[in-house]
Design an enzyme around this catalytic site. Structure first.
Site, PDB file in Angstrom:
ATOM      1  N   GLY A 195      25.918  14.717  40.655  1.00 53.70           N
ATOM      2  CA  GLY A 195      26.294  16.060  41.041  1.00 53.70           C
ATOM      3  C   GLY A 195      25.113  17.078  40.927  1.00 53.70           C
ATOM      4  N   CYS A 249      25.025  25.019  20.475  1.00 58.21           N
ATOM      5  CA  CYS A 249      26.297  25.410  20.175  1.00 58.21           C
ATOM      6  C   CYS A 249      26.918  25.654  21.744  1.00 58.21           C
ATOM      7  CB  CYS A 249      26.371  27.020  19.686  1.00 58.21           C
ATOM      8  SG  CYS A 249      25.582  27.183  18.491  1.00 58.21           S
ATOM      9  N   HIS A 307      18.799  11.317  29.986  1.00 52.42           N
ATOM     10  CA  HIS A 307      18.692  12.093  28.677  1.00 52.42           C
ATOM     11  C   HIS A 307      17.263  12.001  28.224  1.00 52.42           C
ATOM     12  CE1 HIS A 307      22.591  13.203  28.422  1.00 52.42           C
ATOM     13  NE2 HIS A 307      23.122  12.066  28.603  1.00 52.42           N
TER      14      HIS A 307
HETATM   15  N1  GLN Z   1      28.862  16.598  37.891  1.00 49.68           N
HETATM   16  C1  GLN Z   1      28.229  16.977  36.592  1.00 49.68           C
HETATM   17  C2  GLN Z   1      26.881  16.885  36.739  1.00 49.68           C
HETATM   18  O1  GLN Z   1      26.410  16.517  37.545  1.00 49.68           O
HETATM   19  C3  GLN Z   1      28.764  16.050  35.595  1.00 49.68           C
HETATM   20  C4  GLN Z   1      28.327  16.426  34.318  1.00 49.68           C
HETATM   21  C5  GLN Z   1      28.832  15.643  33.105  1.00 49.68           C
HETATM   22  O2  GLN Z   1      29.174  14.313  33.276  1.00 49.68           O
HETATM   23  N2  GLN Z   1      28.864  16.285  31.779  1.00 49.68           N
HETATM   24  O3  GLN Z   1      26.181  17.788  36.019  1.00 49.68           O
END
Ligand code: GLN
Ligand code: ZN
Length: 770
Positions: free
Chosen positions: A440, A524, A702
């Protein structure tokens, strides 16, 4: 005379002072002394706000995490973080986050694993143990803070995590039985209690929140053994439980040889009182009972008059053995409502943050001790706020209430099953095998953030802001086209946060300016507040998706946050059930889904990253939660035609135990995090055949590392061993928002090449699709 005390206070600072000081220290922009000075002033400010309490928590302050503090207190410090003669604080940060200030790359270590603190959105650093672990007491910090608090004139009550809960939270690296370490741990606790007594401490709060979970015999026995071993301590132990009811553990907790017991006592009504009476039967005549009467995890004003009604009989029978407190540490709520200037006055009157909750506590104790007349004005004002909230038109919307009542079973079912829908969707979408897509978001550049900020401040008018966002959408579509991805996204440039973006457009939500709550370390979150019935007045996402679709022949996914995630990442109402609130959110998202479909969007993704974390602590309550959570998701998704493809995304890997419910969500395609766990997650499919399509994430977003084509192909091969290849998609683990374009482009390029070679391989081997 009832006494009042607090269990813990937010330590990030009312304006997040500690966050900024920590980050400056880590970046090398600030000295250790400067960091310690900020910490001291946050503590002083916090104690100042609590000084009317009979007992004030000390040891609840933390530079990163209270469980990590406990590991240091108990001398359970992995060797890898100790670089000869450096400061303990640097060892601490190394364990917390892999490196401390001024560490060279060579000094970096594996950070301790981080995981969720019970069912909250706070994360702790998991203690590391093995069969040889030894402990030693490391009490200097705690003792120093006790002295610091006393110098400020507050009555210090040290706070420590209890030995059994500490072990329960830990992981043994060698898979040995952690309970065998209890014998080594208890003498350390005994030594700590002796030392506290030497320092004239009267009460110590020893926390065993695992007592509100289902405990097997070994863990129950460990509790008994631990508190028998500590029963000769001269300092008084307040055995503290929170985050739920004792239930079947009530006799166990009630019979422990401790000086006092703290329990959550939020429920009103006869049943709740019966439970309390039952507990009293177990307590002896000199034990203190502390009732957590104010909700420490939510932001609503307490109904003080109802509380007083409930408390009166206990105050009479227990006298000064009755203590009152928030239900749990106030870590989970923002600091001070007085800082808020933008919440409208009607709604603001219904709220209480940490400081206000302690004021409520004081009103309660004065009413009990000196008679209600002594706080008449305060009680009247409270009554006014509480009844205004109950009746307000801002809260109750008859149309929404009716719509929720009218939800019928067929609204939560697609009209056809997946096998049949898949036929229509294949025709409608015409995608290759191993379709490629992303989750996304694309990188949130400084440009994007600046535009959003300027728009919020009114420095950018709506027209110019929309232009800027469209420019970003154009860039992201062009990039995806040239990469050769199959299903495109608009990139989510216009979204600051996946919950806030929707909350801001839904009626029933409000937002704070400083309502920060610690999530982990210096991080936070500012959860939005759901105060009323939820409704949608207009389409929230259609114009952006529509614009993106106008730029390309490829399908662009509509992108929504699902109802369960909206619920779990907000402060929610306490006057209706979570289920009801979730169904309202689902109805609003359902309308958006249908608007997207009408606008010609062929694929709609409804993200539910927070579905798993809403699971109750007790397994016996899982089914009930999962039933309404799945129902809410299905309600939001099921209004569409067969050919419209529904995706969902969940960014966690442990879902073996709820795979049935995930399948029941009946999304046509589900994305799950897998790359870091080397597709381990897919083990669950050895015994469970997931019926629909799957996108196992192949790019760990990540990490700054770029996966090679070979690595991606290898991961997909593993996936194809368990799932028929014609039901597999290829995509990253999660949204790309936090990455940079220079990482994202090569990674996605490799992903697209991997898809191509997989397609070639699988068409050459002529596997028949299952
Ligand atoms: N659609 C969101 C993005 O791509 C999904 C984020 C998530 O899973 N925390 O950022
Ligand atoms: Zn995710």
């Amino acid at each position: 005379m009832a006494k009042i005390h607090n269990l813990g206070f937010p330590r990030i600072g009312s304006k997040r002072e500690l966050k900024f000081a920590l980050e400056a220290y880590w970046n090398g922009d600030n000295s250790k002394t400067a960091l310690q000075a900020v910490a001291q002033s946050v503590r002083a400010e916090n104690w100042g706000m609590q000084q009317h309490c009979d007992f004030v928590p000390v040891g609840d302050f933390s530079f990163y995490d209270q469980v990590l503090d406990t590991s240091f207190l108990l001398g359970n410090i992995p060797e890898r973080v100790a670089i000869s003669d450096d400061h303990e604080l640097d060892q601490y940060f190394r364990l917390a986050r892999g490196r401390s200030a001024n560490d060279t790359d060579a000094q970096c270590v594996f950070a301790g694993e981080m995981t969720k603190w019970f069912d909250t959105n706070y994360h702790y650093i998991v203690p590391e143990l093995n069969a040889d672990s030894t402990f030693h007491l490391n009490p200097e910090q705690l003792i120093a803070q006790i002295k610091e608090a006393r110098a400020q004139g507050v009555n210090a009550k040290p706070v420590v995590i209890g030995p059994v809960t500490y072990l329960w939270l830990a992981k043994t690296k060698d898979n040995s039985d952690k309970l065998t370490l209890l014998d080594r741990l208890l003498p350390i606790y005994a030594e700590l209690l002796r030392l506290l007594d030497d320092n004239h401490v009267e009460w110590v709060q020893v926390e065993e929140p695992i007592l509100v979970t289902e405990l097997d015999d070994d863990w129950q026995l460990a509790i008994v053994k631990a508190y028998q071993a500590l029963q000769n301590a001269r300092v008084n132990i307040l055995l503290t439980t929170y985050f739920g009811q004792l239930e079947e553990n009530l006799p166990l907790a009630g019979q422990l040889p401790v000086a006092g017991l703290h329990i959550e006592a939020l429920q009103q009504g006869e049943d709740a009182n019966r439970l309390l009476d039952n507990l009293l039967n177990f307590l002896s005549d000199d034990q203190v009972l502390s009732l957590g009467i104010i909700d420490g995890r939510n932001i609503w004003k307490t109904d003080l008059i109802a509380c007083l009604e409930k408390l009166k009989p206990y105050a009479e029978s227990l006298q000064d053995r009755l203590w009152l407190a928030p239900s749990c540490s106030l870590l989970h709520v923002p600091v001070d409502l007085d800082n808020e200037t933008q919440i409208d006055t009607e709604v603001k009157a219904w709220l209480a943050f940490a400081k206000q909750k302690l004021e409520e506590l004081q009103i309660l104790s004065r009413a009990l001790n000196d008679g209600p007349g002594s706080v008449q004005a305060e009680l009247t004002e409270n009554l006014k706020a509480v009844s205004n909230r109950r009746q307000s038109k801002r809260v109750h919307n008859p149309q929404v209430i009716k719509a929720t009542k009218d939800i019928s079973a067929d609204m939560t079912k697609r009209s056809n099953n997946y096998q049949n829908r898949a036929i229509y969707q294949k025709k409608h979408l015409n995608l290759p095998s191993f379709p490629t897509t992303t989750i996304g978001s694309f990188p949130q550049t400084t440009d994007i953030r600046q535009a959003r900020r300027q728009f919020k401040l009114g420095e950018l008018d709506n027209g110019r802001y929309e232009e800027k966002m469209k420019e970003q959408i154009r860039v992201s579509i062009e990039q995806q086209e040239s990469l050769g991805l199959d299903v495109l996204v608009h990139g989510e440039a216009e979204r600051n946060d996946m919950v806030e973006y929707f909350g801001e457009q839904l009626k029933g939500y409000t937002f704070s300016q400083f309502g920060w709550v610690q999530s982990y370390g210096s991080r936070c979150v500012k959860p939005p507040i759901i105060f009323g019935d939820i409704s949608r007045s207009q389409a929230m996402t259609v114009k952006w998706i529509d614009f993106a679709q106008s730029l390309t022949e490829k399908p662009v996914k509509g992108m929504l946050t699902g109802p369960v995630t909206l619920l779990n990442w907000s402060f929610v109402r306490d006057d209706i059930s979570r289920k009801e609130c979730c169904l309202q959110l689902a109805l609003a998202i359902r309308e958006e889904v249908l608007d997207l479909e009408v606008a010609g969007v062929k694929i709609i993704q409804i993200d539910e990253p927070a579905l798993r974390e809403g699971l109750p602590l007790r397994r016996s309550q899982w089914t009930e939660y999962l039933n309404w959570a799945v129902e809410s998701f299905r309600l939001s998704a099921s209004g569409v035609k067969d050919e419209t493809q529904i995706h969902t995304h969940m960014c966690y890997s442990e879902f073996n135990d709820i795979i049935d419910s995930i399948a029941q969500m009946d999304a046509d395609v589900i994305t799950i995090e897998t790359s870091r766990s080397d597709m381990e997650l897919l083990d669950v499919f050895d015994n469970f055949s997931y019926p629909n399509e799957i996108e196992p994430g192949v790019y760990d977003i990540h990490s700054p590392n770029i996966p090679s084509e070979k690595q991606i192909t290898a991961l997909m091969d593993k996936a194809a061993q368990r799932i028929p290849f014609d039901r597999l998609w290829i995509n990253p683990d999660c949204g790309l928002k936090t990455r940079q374009w220079k990482e994202v482009l090569p990674a996605l390029k490799n992903m697209v090449s991997a898809a191509q070679s997989l397609r070639e391989y699988h068409s050459a081997t002529e596997q028949t699709p299952a």
